[in-house]
Design a protein around this motif. Structure first.
Motif, PDB file in Angstrom:
ATOM      1  N   ILE A 155     -11.413  55.527  93.631  1.00  0.00           N
ATOM      2  CA  ILE A 155     -11.310  56.185  92.541  1.00  0.00           C
ATOM      3  C   ILE A 155     -10.482  58.036  92.898  1.00  0.00           C
ATOM      4  CG2 ILE A 155     -10.786  57.237  90.470  1.00  0.00           C
ATOM      5  CD1 ILE A 155     -12.913  54.960  89.484  1.00  0.00           C
ATOM      6  N   LEU A 156      -9.544  58.135  92.730  1.00  0.00           N
ATOM      7  CA  LEU A 156      -9.059  59.777  92.742  1.00  0.00           C
ATOM      8  C   LEU A 156      -8.827  59.442  94.694  1.00  0.00           C
ATOM      9  CD1 LEU A 156     -11.174  61.584  90.319  1.00  0.00           C
ATOM     10  CD2 LEU A 156      -8.585  61.030  90.270  1.00  0.00           C
ATOM     11  N   PHE A 204     -10.487  61.051  97.476  1.00  0.00           N
ATOM     12  CA  PHE A 204     -11.064  61.460  98.072  1.00  0.00           C
ATOM     13  C   PHE A 204     -11.937  61.014  99.309  1.00  0.00           C
ATOM     14  CE2 PHE A 204     -11.668  63.635  93.722  1.00  0.00           C
ATOM     15  CZ  PHE A 204     -10.743  64.815  93.800  1.00  0.00           C
ATOM     16  N   PRO A 240     -15.670  61.082  85.685  1.00  0.00           N
ATOM     17  CA  PRO A 240     -14.561  62.359  86.108  1.00  0.00           C
ATOM     18  C   PRO A 240     -15.535  62.933  87.098  1.00  0.00           C
ATOM     19  CG  PRO A 240     -15.130  62.232  83.584  1.00  0.00           C
ATOM     20  CD  PRO A 240     -15.975  61.322  83.427  1.00  0.00           C
ATOM     21  N   THR A 243     -11.980  57.066 101.562  1.00  0.00           N
ATOM     22  CA  THR A 243     -11.889  57.063 101.422  1.00  0.00           C
ATOM     23  C   THR A 243     -12.088  56.981  99.724  1.00  0.00           C
ATOM     24  OG1 THR A 243      -9.423  55.782 100.276  1.00  0.00           O
ATOM     25  CG2 THR A 243      -9.549  58.000 101.930  1.00  0.00           C
ATOM     26  N   ARG A 267     -13.874  69.407  86.086  1.00  0.00           N
ATOM     27  CA  ARG A 267     -12.275  69.405  86.117  1.00  0.00           C
ATOM     28  C   ARG A 267     -11.649  70.177  84.595  1.00  0.00           C
ATOM     29  NH1 ARG A 267     -14.100  69.000  90.220  1.00  0.00           N
ATOM     30  NH2 ARG A 267     -12.748  68.756  92.616  1.00  0.00           N
TER      31      ARG A 267
END
Length: 467
Positions: free
Chosen positions: A182-183, A185, A29, A179, A34
């Protein structure tokens, strides 16, 4: 040590494997960089420590950690200092430790009777909780990884973790996706794995590579080959067993490292490998010809063959074209030193750099810097020079034990792990000059594992061999 009941033994074994799962999870993660991710890390580590204390209640084993007491004590003392930074202290004591900070309180309220050393107590509390979880994991690393077999398993999990991160990072970089999968970005041709920042990814892979190289060295035969035929037979046996898998993992991680385009991580890796390789050849007793061949192959194959396919030339051009005129990190160091001059003993408080730096930032720095991009400077600013020197003692003491293990231990596993520890510490000391790697929890924990590894290589009893 009192022999544990089967139930307690199962609990202790379960704690060890849960610890390994945590090591695999940490970089996924975004390097656990985070709030929700490091909160999970804190809960996980505190629960693991609670489980170990329960095991110790029924099967006392705290005395077995006596060789590691200095390392644990140094980091515990550092965390005590961070806790002191957020405690309201009498204004007289505050004037002794940090006259500048005491002046702020008295100028705002001449009747003030107490104040905190930290300029940003909330962020320091956040850092304190993270630091306590790091200490828990350092404790668990020496308490749970307590046999040569477990040490080998932990090193293998770290190698697998690095390989997974490298494979995912390279695959994503080559995918052409706009991107991340995952997530979501932004994604480009630079490999970052589970991290958001390429330099953190590169740093993490370097630490994993050190463990992998240590495993390879540990697996080398100490028997001298009497002829070319015996040497070739031994080499073929290496290719046909599990060592070849570790070697492929190292190649994958080197590809990921090169494709991260992290200049300092690549420089630190090859510099630390060269330095430690020379030290290994000088210090390791009864070294075999295969050790020299392995070290040479790591440099030649990885750099000139694997690297040429995956962008080492681009990395070389970036290193050659690096110019301080296009960077503002040196100005950050310049202005950061002003903070250090104001708070040399007590520091500004853990985690307070982003809120304290704007007060001294020069007009020529237009970007916002929430980190100093130099962990030596940032630690000195936030925690003060004495506390930073305390950490330096812990690191150099660990390096000393790794050197001694490399020179004195006869066991191949301990020699390999000592080599890994020396290489990792040298590499990290280089990389900390230009970035904030220890601000990412995954990297910070893995570096602590490298320090623990140095002490384990020095003090862990060798595996008993049959016959």
């Amino acid at each position: 040590m009192i022999e544990a009941s089967p139930r307690i033994a199962r609990l202790e074994r379960g704690l060890f494997y849960t610890f390994l799962v945590l090591l695999f999870w940490l970089p996924i993660p975004l390097g656990s960089h985070r709030p929700w991710a490091w909160a999970l890390l804190e809960v996980w580590s505190f629960c693991l420590l609670g489980g170990w204390l329960l095991v110790n209640t029924y099967s006392p084993r705290l005395h077995t950690l006596k060789p590691f007491a200095p390392l644990l004590a140094l980091f515990a003392l550092f965390q005590f200092w961070v806790g002191l930074q957020v405690l309201p202290l009498p204004i007289g004591l505050l004037e002794m430790l940090s006259p500048e900070r005491a002046g702020h309180f008295l100028s705002a309220n001449p009747e003030a009777i107490s104040g905190t050393l930290s300029l940003d107590p909330n962020q320091t509390r956040v850092g304190l909780l993270k630091g306590l979880s790091y200490w828990c994991l350092l404790f668990l690393a020496v308490a749970l990884v307590n046999t040569p077999q477990r040490l080998k398993q932990a090193a293998l999990v770290i190698v697998i973790t690095g390989t997974f991160q490298a494979f995912y990072g390279v695959l994503l970089a080559l995918s052409g996706s706009e991107t991340t999968w995952i997530l979501g970005f932004p994604n480009n041709t630079i490999a970052t794995g589970g991290f958001l920042y390429k330099n953190h990814f590169g740093n993490f892979l370097v630490l994993c590579l050190c463990f992998g190289i240590g495993l390879l060295i540990a697996s080398l035969s100490r028997r001298q080959a009497g002829s070319v035929r015996e040497f070739l037979r031994g080499t073929l046996a290496t290719l046909m067993n599990g060592k070849a898998v570790v070697r492929l993992c190292l190649a994958m991680m080197v590809i990921g490292l090169v494709m991260s385009h992290s200049r300092m991580a690549n420089t630190a890796f090859f510099a630390s490998l060269s330095i430690t390789g020379v030290l290994g050849l000088l210090l390791i007793r009864k070294k075999s010809r295969s050790l020299t061949v392995l070290l040479a192959s790591l440099l030649v194959i990885d750099l000139f063959i694997v690297g040429s396919w995956f962008g080492v030339e681009k990395l070389k051009n970036r290193l050659e074209n690096t110019s301080f005129s296009g960077e503002t990190r040196d100005e950050v160091v310049r202005d950061g030193l002003r903070l250090l001059e104001q708070y040399p003993l007590a520091g500004t408080g853990g985690g307070s750099f982003y809120s304290s730096f704007p007060a001294v930032k020069g007009a020529d720095i237009q970007s916002f810097y929430d980190q100093a991009h130099n962990d030596y400077l940032q630690f000195a600013i936030e925690f003060g020079l004495p506390a930073t020197l305390l950490l330096g003692v812990a690191v150099l003491w660990s390096l000393f034990h790794a050197f001694n293990a490399l020179r004195q231990r006869r066991d191949s596993l301990m020699q390999g792990m000592a080599f890994a520890a020396v290489m990792a510490i040298i590499a990290e000391l280089i990389m900390l000059l230009t970035d904030f790697h220890l601000q990412a929890p995954a990297t910070a924990v893995y570096f602590l594992l490298c320090l623990a590894l140095a002490w384990q290589a020095r003090f862990m009893p060798a595996e008993k061999r049959a016959g």
